[in-house]
Write an enzyme that holds these catalytic residues in place. Structure first.
Site, mmCIF file in Angstrom:
data_model
loop_
_atom_site.group_PDB
_atom_site.id
_atom_site.type_symbol
_atom_site.label_atom_id
_atom_site.label_comp_id
_atom_site.label_asym_id
_atom_site.label_seq_id
_atom_site.Cartn_x
_atom_site.Cartn_y
_atom_site.Cartn_z
ATOM 1 C CD GLU A 25 63.683 -15.157 64.891
ATOM 2 O OE1 GLU A 25 64.318 -15.829 64.059
ATOM 3 O OE2 GLU A 25 64.159 -14.158 65.460
ATOM 4 C CE LYS A 86 70.630 -16.318 59.299
ATOM 5 N NZ LYS A 86 71.908 -15.627 59.458
ATOM 6 C CB VAL A 106 63.549 -10.914 61.615
ATOM 7 C CG1 VAL A 106 62.660 -9.685 61.495
ATOM 8 C CG2 VAL A 106 63.863 -11.212 63.077
ATOM 9 C CG ASP A 138 76.585 -8.927 56.613
ATOM 10 O OD1 ASP A 138 75.347 -8.957 56.433
ATOM 11 O OD2 ASP A 138 77.200 -9.802 57.232
ATOM 12 C CB SER A 140 70.016 -8.144 58.425
ATOM 13 O OG SER A 140 69.001 -9.126 58.461
ATOM 14 C CB ALA A 141 67.188 -9.744 53.917
ATOM 15 C CG ASP A 142 66.182 -9.645 59.806
ATOM 16 O OD1 ASP A 142 65.881 -10.542 59.001
ATOM 17 O OD2 ASP A 142 66.658 -9.865 60.939
ATOM 18 C CE LYS A 159 72.681 -11.313 70.785
ATOM 19 N NZ LYS A 159 71.543 -11.931 70.132
HETATM 20 N N1 PSU Z 1 69.954 -11.359 66.208
HETATM 21 C C1 PSU Z 1 69.785 -11.858 67.436
HETATM 22 N N2 PSU Z 1 69.251 -13.095 67.566
HETATM 23 C C2 PSU Z 1 68.877 -13.846 66.489
HETATM 24 C C3 PSU Z 1 69.048 -13.297 65.190
HETATM 25 C C4 PSU Z 1 69.583 -12.055 65.102
HETATM 26 O O1 PSU Z 1 70.117 -11.193 68.401
HETATM 27 O O2 PSU Z 1 68.407 -14.996 66.654
HETATM 28 C C5 PSU Z 1 68.608 -14.094 63.988
HETATM 29 C C6 PSU Z 1 67.187 -13.647 63.570
HETATM 30 O O3 PSU Z 1 66.506 -14.753 63.034
HETATM 31 C C7 PSU Z 1 67.478 -12.636 62.478
HETATM 32 C C8 PSU Z 1 68.680 -13.266 61.825
HETATM 33 O O4 PSU Z 1 66.431 -12.446 61.576
HETATM 34 O O5 PSU Z 1 69.451 -13.790 62.883
HETATM 35 C C9 PSU Z 1 69.467 -12.267 61.008
HETATM 36 O O6 PSU Z 1 70.413 -12.940 60.237
HETATM 37 P P1 PSU Z 1 71.266 -12.116 59.162
HETATM 38 O O7 PSU Z 1 72.087 -11.168 59.986
HETATM 39 O O8 PSU Z 1 72.090 -13.163 58.471
HETATM 40 O O9 PSU Z 1 70.284 -11.428 58.274
HETATM 41 MN MN MN Z 2 74.097 -10.702 56.520
#
Ligand code: PSU
Ligand code: MN
Length: 304
Positions: A25, A86, A106, A138, A140-142, A159
């Site tokens: 990524e 992002k 991701v 909240d 994540s879309a991941d 994390k």
């Molecule tokens: N968690 C980490 N390191 C990262 C990310 C998440 O420990 O770099 C990044 C990744 O690209 C992940 C994104 O896909 O943050 C998730 O963002 P969000 O929570 O806004 O979906």
């Molecule tokens: Mn989010």
């Protein structure tokens, strides 16, 4: 779709010949680490994958194209430029249509890897269910992307800026297998511990590859999360990092940070609070993930 997809010739050739390819990524480069460590790490990770005998494909959106495999100049740009978006899944159409430079999360990286036909993706940490998700929603879309798209992810766990327990519950709901490599406990990125048992564990890259093949042969769509604990000599004790994460979370709340800014804010503050300590751990674990991901991709290519 071909109009929007730009596969590097080396990657295209490897895919055509059923050689192992590992996706990487770019949010981690543009928004997850400071310059110049971000670019140096991106290159080092690509080299580790090559040394194992697989082809790396770092993914980003540039000039209206979903790029699979970047050159040196593009990596450098993503590491330095201040205006890189992002890009999660919802942002992809806007960023592509307007030819904005975008670093893929991701979720977006998986989707583009899948368009290209790549099966294994290496990152540091994935997004998940945030600690106060009961109020903020909240998530994540991941995670939702992992329920749809047939690309396995190697990460160092989750994390503890996130609610690790709820994230594992959510992955269960979505039918995503979670396999921890070489230990029974699910790791929490900086630390090999998390206080949560891993749903599955395996000591063998070969076995992991065979699980991926079985899942997709069974037509159970979606990802497999391969959690790879940070090397022992580089870990930060769970209780030690926890107080710092708590501080960063409090600061985010006070500053009114929300939505897509939340994760980058927390990552940046934790790196600052730990005085660069966390960055060294971050770099070590990504390299370690690249090694595992390359091995899994090689076995998977053999049996596919
Ligand atoms: N968690 C980490 N390191 C990262 C990310 C998440 O420990 O770099 C990044 C990744 O690209 C992940 C994104 O896909 O943050 C998730 O963002 P969000 O929570 O806004 O979906
Ligand atoms: Mn989010």
């Amino acid at each position: 779709m071909n109009n929007y997809l730009n596969i590097h010739p080396e990657v295209a050739e490897a895919l055509k010949n059923n050689q192992p390819v590992v996706a990487l990524e770019s949010t981690i480069i543009s928004h997850g680490m400071p310059y110049p460590q971000n670019v140096a790490t991106a290159r080092a990770v690509e080299n580790i994958i090559r040394e194992q005998g697989a082809i790396p494909a770092t993914i980003a959106i540039l000039d209206g194209k979903c790029c699979v495999g970047l050159n040196d100049e593009q990596l450098e740009y993503l590491g330095q430029a201040k205006d890189v978006w992002k890009v999660s899944l919802r942002d992809m159409p806007y960023v592509v249509a307007n030819k904005i430079a975008g670093a893929t999360t991701v979720a977006a990286t998986m989707r583009i890897a899948s368009m290209a036909g790549i099966k294994v993706f290496v990152t540091g940490g994935i997004g998940g269910v945030h600690r106060d998700a009961q109020q903020t929603m909240d998530i994540s879309a991941d995670l939702t992307e992992m329920s749809n798209t047939n690309v396995a992810i190697v990460s160092a766990g989750v994390k503890s800026i996130l609610d690790i327990g709820l994230t594992l519950e959510y992955l269960e709901t979505l039918g995503v297998p979670v396999i921890t490599f070489s230990q029974k406990e699910f790791p929490s990125f900086y630390s090999r511990e998390s206080g949560h048992a891993s749903p599955l564990s395996s000591d063998s890259e070969q076995e992991i590859a065979s699980i991926l093949k079985a899942k997709w042969d069974l037509q159970i769509n979606g990802s497999v999360l391969i959690a790879n604990p940070v090397p022992k000599e580089m870990e930060i004790a769970f209780h030690e990092i926890e107080s710092k994460i708590q501080q960063a979370l409090n600061e985010a709340k006070l500053a009114g940070i929300s939505g897509k800014e939340t994760t980058p804010f927390l990552l940046k503050r934790i790196a600052e609070i730990t005085g660069g300590n966390s960055l060294a751990t971050n770099i070590a674990l990504i390299k370690n993930n690249a090694l595992l991901g390359a091995k899994v991709a090689i076995y998977l290519a053999k049996i596919s």
